[in-house]
Design a protein around this motif. Structure first.
Motif, mmCIF file in Angstrom:
data_model
loop_
_atom_site.group_PDB
_atom_site.id
_atom_site.type_symbol
_atom_site.label_atom_id
_atom_site.label_comp_id
_atom_site.label_asym_id
_atom_site.label_seq_id
_atom_site.Cartn_x
_atom_site.Cartn_y
_atom_site.Cartn_z
ATOM 1 N N ASP A 30 0.827 -1.205 0.000
ATOM 2 C CA ASP A 30 0.000 0.000 0.000
ATOM 3 C C ASP A 30 0.865 1.260 0.000
ATOM 4 O O ASP A 30 0.595 2.232 0.710
ATOM 5 C CB ASP A 30 -0.943 0.026 1.216
ATOM 6 C CG ASP A 30 -1.845 -1.200 1.278
ATOM 7 O OD1 ASP A 30 -2.224 -1.710 0.202
ATOM 8 O OD2 ASP A 30 -2.154 -1.654 2.400
ATOM 9 N N HIS A 31 1.896 1.263 -0.835
ATOM 10 C CA HIS A 31 2.889 2.336 -0.842
ATOM 11 C C HIS A 31 2.581 3.441 -1.845
ATOM 12 O O HIS A 31 3.288 4.451 -1.896
ATOM 13 C CB HIS A 31 4.268 1.756 -1.152
ATOM 14 C CG HIS A 31 4.245 0.753 -2.261
ATOM 15 N ND1 HIS A 31 3.992 1.088 -3.567
ATOM 16 C CD2 HIS A 31 4.419 -0.599 -2.236
ATOM 17 C CE1 HIS A 31 4.024 0.002 -4.315
ATOM 18 N NE2 HIS A 31 4.269 -1.044 -3.536
ATOM 19 N N GLY A 32 1.565 3.250 -2.681
ATOM 20 C CA GLY A 32 1.158 4.311 -3.588
ATOM 21 C C GLY A 32 1.811 4.293 -4.954
ATOM 22 O O GLY A 32 1.534 5.173 -5.779
ATOM 23 N N ILE A 33 2.676 3.310 -5.225
ATOM 24 C CA ILE A 33 3.240 3.153 -6.566
ATOM 25 C C ILE A 33 2.438 2.059 -7.256
ATOM 26 O O ILE A 33 2.376 0.926 -6.765
ATOM 27 C CB ILE A 33 4.735 2.775 -6.530
ATOM 28 C CG1 ILE A 33 5.529 3.827 -5.759
ATOM 29 C CG2 ILE A 33 5.284 2.625 -7.951
ATOM 30 C CD1 ILE A 33 7.016 3.508 -5.624
ATOM 31 N N SER A 34 1.825 2.375 -8.361
ATOM 32 C CA SER A 34 0.929 1.418 -9.003
ATOM 33 C C SER A 34 1.692 0.226 -9.556
ATOM 34 O O SER A 34 2.862 0.339 -9.960
ATOM 35 C CB SER A 34 0.146 2.097 -10.135
ATOM 36 O OG SER A 34 0.994 2.365 -11.245
ATOM 37 N N GLU A 35 1.026 -0.910 -9.583
ATOM 38 C CA GLU A 35 1.633 -2.112 -10.159
ATOM 39 C C GLU A 35 1.906 -1.903 -11.646
ATOM 40 O O GLU A 35 2.907 -2.405 -12.186
ATOM 41 C CB GLU A 35 0.714 -3.312 -9.943
ATOM 42 C CG GLU A 35 1.385 -4.651 -10.218
ATOM 43 C CD GLU A 35 0.558 -5.823 -9.733
ATOM 44 O OE1 GLU A 35 0.468 -6.819 -10.478
ATOM 45 O OE2 GLU A 35 0.006 -5.750 -8.619
ATOM 46 N N GLU A 36 1.057 -1.142 -12.303
ATOM 47 C CA GLU A 36 1.250 -0.847 -13.723
ATOM 48 C C GLU A 36 2.569 -0.094 -13.938
ATOM 49 O O GLU A 36 3.328 -0.400 -14.862
ATOM 50 C CB GLU A 36 0.088 -0.011 -14.249
ATOM 51 C CG GLU A 36 0.207 0.360 -15.722
ATOM 52 C CD GLU A 36 -0.950 1.233 -16.191
ATOM 53 O OE1 GLU A 36 -1.242 1.215 -17.396
ATOM 54 O OE2 GLU A 36 -1.548 1.945 -15.352
ATOM 55 N N PHE A 37 2.848 0.888 -13.067
ATOM 56 C CA PHE A 37 4.087 1.648 -13.215
ATOM 57 C C PHE A 37 5.300 0.784 -12.867
ATOM 58 O O PHE A 37 6.341 0.862 -13.526
ATOM 59 C CB PHE A 37 4.057 2.907 -12.348
ATOM 60 C CG PHE A 37 5.273 3.772 -12.524
ATOM 61 C CD1 PHE A 37 5.602 4.291 -13.772
ATOM 62 C CD2 PHE A 37 6.104 4.055 -11.452
ATOM 63 C CE1 PHE A 37 6.733 5.087 -13.949
ATOM 64 C CE2 PHE A 37 7.230 4.843 -11.611
ATOM 65 C CZ PHE A 37 7.546 5.363 -12.867
ATOM 66 N N LEU A 38 5.186 -0.046 -11.842
ATOM 67 C CA LEU A 38 6.281 -0.965 -11.510
ATOM 68 C C LEU A 38 6.594 -1.879 -12.697
ATOM 69 O O LEU A 38 7.769 -2.138 -13.008
ATOM 70 C CB LEU A 38 5.932 -1.795 -10.278
ATOM 71 C CG LEU A 38 6.120 -1.121 -8.918
ATOM 72 C CD1 LEU A 38 5.530 -1.987 -7.815
ATOM 73 C CD2 LEU A 38 7.586 -0.844 -8.638
ATOM 74 N N PHE B 128 10.226 -2.280 -14.797
ATOM 75 C CA PHE B 128 10.895 -3.541 -15.133
ATOM 76 C C PHE B 128 11.053 -3.691 -16.646
ATOM 77 O O PHE B 128 12.080 -4.193 -17.123
ATOM 78 C CB PHE B 128 10.125 -4.731 -14.547
ATOM 79 C CG PHE B 128 10.497 -5.050 -13.130
ATOM 80 C CD1 PHE B 128 11.609 -5.831 -12.857
ATOM 81 C CD2 PHE B 128 9.763 -4.557 -12.062
ATOM 82 C CE1 PHE B 128 11.971 -6.131 -11.558
ATOM 83 C CE2 PHE B 128 10.118 -4.845 -10.765
ATOM 84 C CZ PHE B 128 11.229 -5.627 -10.498
ATOM 85 N N PHE B 129 10.050 -3.261 -17.391
ATOM 86 C CA PHE B 129 10.132 -3.320 -18.850
ATOM 87 C C PHE B 129 11.300 -2.479 -19.352
ATOM 88 O O PHE B 129 12.074 -2.916 -20.224
ATOM 89 C CB PHE B 129 8.812 -2.836 -19.451
ATOM 90 C CG PHE B 129 8.823 -2.731 -20.950
ATOM 91 C CD1 PHE B 129 8.792 -3.866 -21.751
ATOM 92 C CD2 PHE B 129 8.871 -1.487 -21.568
ATOM 93 C CE1 PHE B 129 8.815 -3.763 -23.146
ATOM 94 C CE2 PHE B 129 8.886 -1.372 -22.954
ATOM 95 C CZ PHE B 129 8.865 -2.517 -23.744
ATOM 96 N N GLY C 6 4.039 -6.368 -6.619
ATOM 97 C CA GLY C 6 3.445 -5.077 -6.296
ATOM 98 C C GLY C 6 3.902 -4.489 -4.979
ATOM 99 O O GLY C 6 3.599 -3.338 -4.669
ATOM 100 N N GLY C 7 4.641 -5.273 -4.179
ATOM 101 C CA GLY C 7 5.133 -4.783 -2.892
ATOM 102 C C GLY C 7 6.649 -4.685 -2.882
ATOM 103 O O GLY C 7 7.321 -5.027 -3.860
#
Length: 340
Positions: A50-58, A62-63, A248-249
């Protein structure tokens, strides 16, 4: 795998350690303080969600990391790590456990720090300077994505350090003081493990056993296992436990300078990467105070019966020595080809 990481390991994951999960957005701050303090006393490792960085952006970060490491070696070597520790680090550049490794780490990396322009007076300070960036022609948008991630990871790090301050009965903003994290050494490192099978018995590691240098480190990983921790670094023999990825974490651990600051109340934890032949990508983010910050024992962590164990030291002096101890010099890269 990720479904069980915040609780007890299943029988099939008997060697998978269970780490506390801290939610950055949990309104119950006392719960977070309790969980984090227990984690720091037990293992020095914990999960942050719940850190506020979206999984999409993560996923985008990585990409972009994969896109860089897919470049031809000669293109990557054009961005070779400089004296400010910015840029590309080839396979075998680091030897994090020289006593037990017969080669360096079988991983390549890329360092990105706080951007300090060449004409900034702070550029003379150790570790400060401009980053090296691949050209937009080769990797369009790469810099934009990584700079945004650096900014977001630093925000999350500050939030975690607020809770750590509270676990030590300090003001929540203790680490945010100008002399500490006013101008921090915050380093993003992209890592690519080539997939060479690790063999600890023969001294072959994807990443040798080490503790991190600064205050804390945030680690984002893909779904390939390999990270192991040793909760008691003084134990002989050492007992290694696997840490499951958490999609995501973040996997977060405390570093050496926080250990020094707390007089071993919170101890940095040995960790390593042992791989089964699969490629692995990870993205650690290391946070340390500004170079001239003097790290010395907190008064609340010392007493007549427990005097300070470490002399005061500047962040720059400590970090510089650790880099010297673990990295090849810029003129030594031809040697690594002979060591493979």
């Amino acid at each position: 795998m990720a479904a069980t990481v915040c609780g007890a390991a299943t029988a099939a994951e008997a060697n998978m350690t269970a780490l506390n999960c801290i939610s950055i957005s949990d309104p119950d701050i006392q719960k977070s303080i309790s969980l984090l303090k227990q984690a720091c006393l037990d293992s020095g490792f914990f999960y942050v969600i719940d850190h506020g960085i979206s999984e999409e952006f993560l996923n985008e970060v990585f990409f972009q990391s994969r896109k860089f490491f897919d470049l031809p070696l000669h293109k990557k070597m054009e961005l070779l790590r400089n004296e400010k520790h910015r840029g590309y680090t080839p396979t075998l550049d680091e030897t994090l456990d020289p006593e037990n490794q017969v080669h360096g780490d079988f991983k390549e990396g890329y360092y990105i720090g706080v951007e300090v322009p060449e004409d900034d007076p702070d550029v003379e300070k150790p570790f400060y300077g401009p980053n090296q960036w691949p050209s937009e022609d080769i990797l369009p948008g790469w810099r934009r994505v990584l700079e945004q991630y650096h900014k977001e990871a630093l925000r999350v790090s500050r939030a975690i350090l607020k809770i750590i301050a509270l676990t030590l009965d300090l003001d929540a903003d203790y680490f945010d003081k100008p002399e500490m994290l006013g101008e921090p050494l915050a380093t993003l490192k992209l890592l690519h493990y080539e997939g060479k099978i690790s063999d600890p018995q023969r001294g072959i590691y994807a990443c040798g056993a080490h503790s991190d240098f600064g205050f804390i480190a945030l680690l984002a990983t893909d779904d390939v296992t390999g990270l192991q921790i040793c909760k008691d670094k003084d134990a002989q023999p050492r007992i290694w436990e696997d840490v499951a990825p958490l999609k995501g974490g973040f996997i977060v651990n405390i570093g050496d300078l926080l250990e020094r600051l707390t007089n071993d109340v919170f101890r940095s934890t040995l960790h390593r990467v042992v791989l089964d032949g699969r490629e692995r990508y990870s993205i650690p983010f290391f946070v340390a105070p500004k170079p001239e910050c003097v790290v010395e024992c907190l008064p609340s962590c010392a007493s007549e019966m427990n005097p300070p164990k470490y002399p005061p030291i500047t962040c720059a002096a400590y970090m510089n020595q650790r880099y010297i101890d673990t990295h090849l010099g810029p003129t030594s890269y031809h040697i690594q080809e002979m060591r493979k």
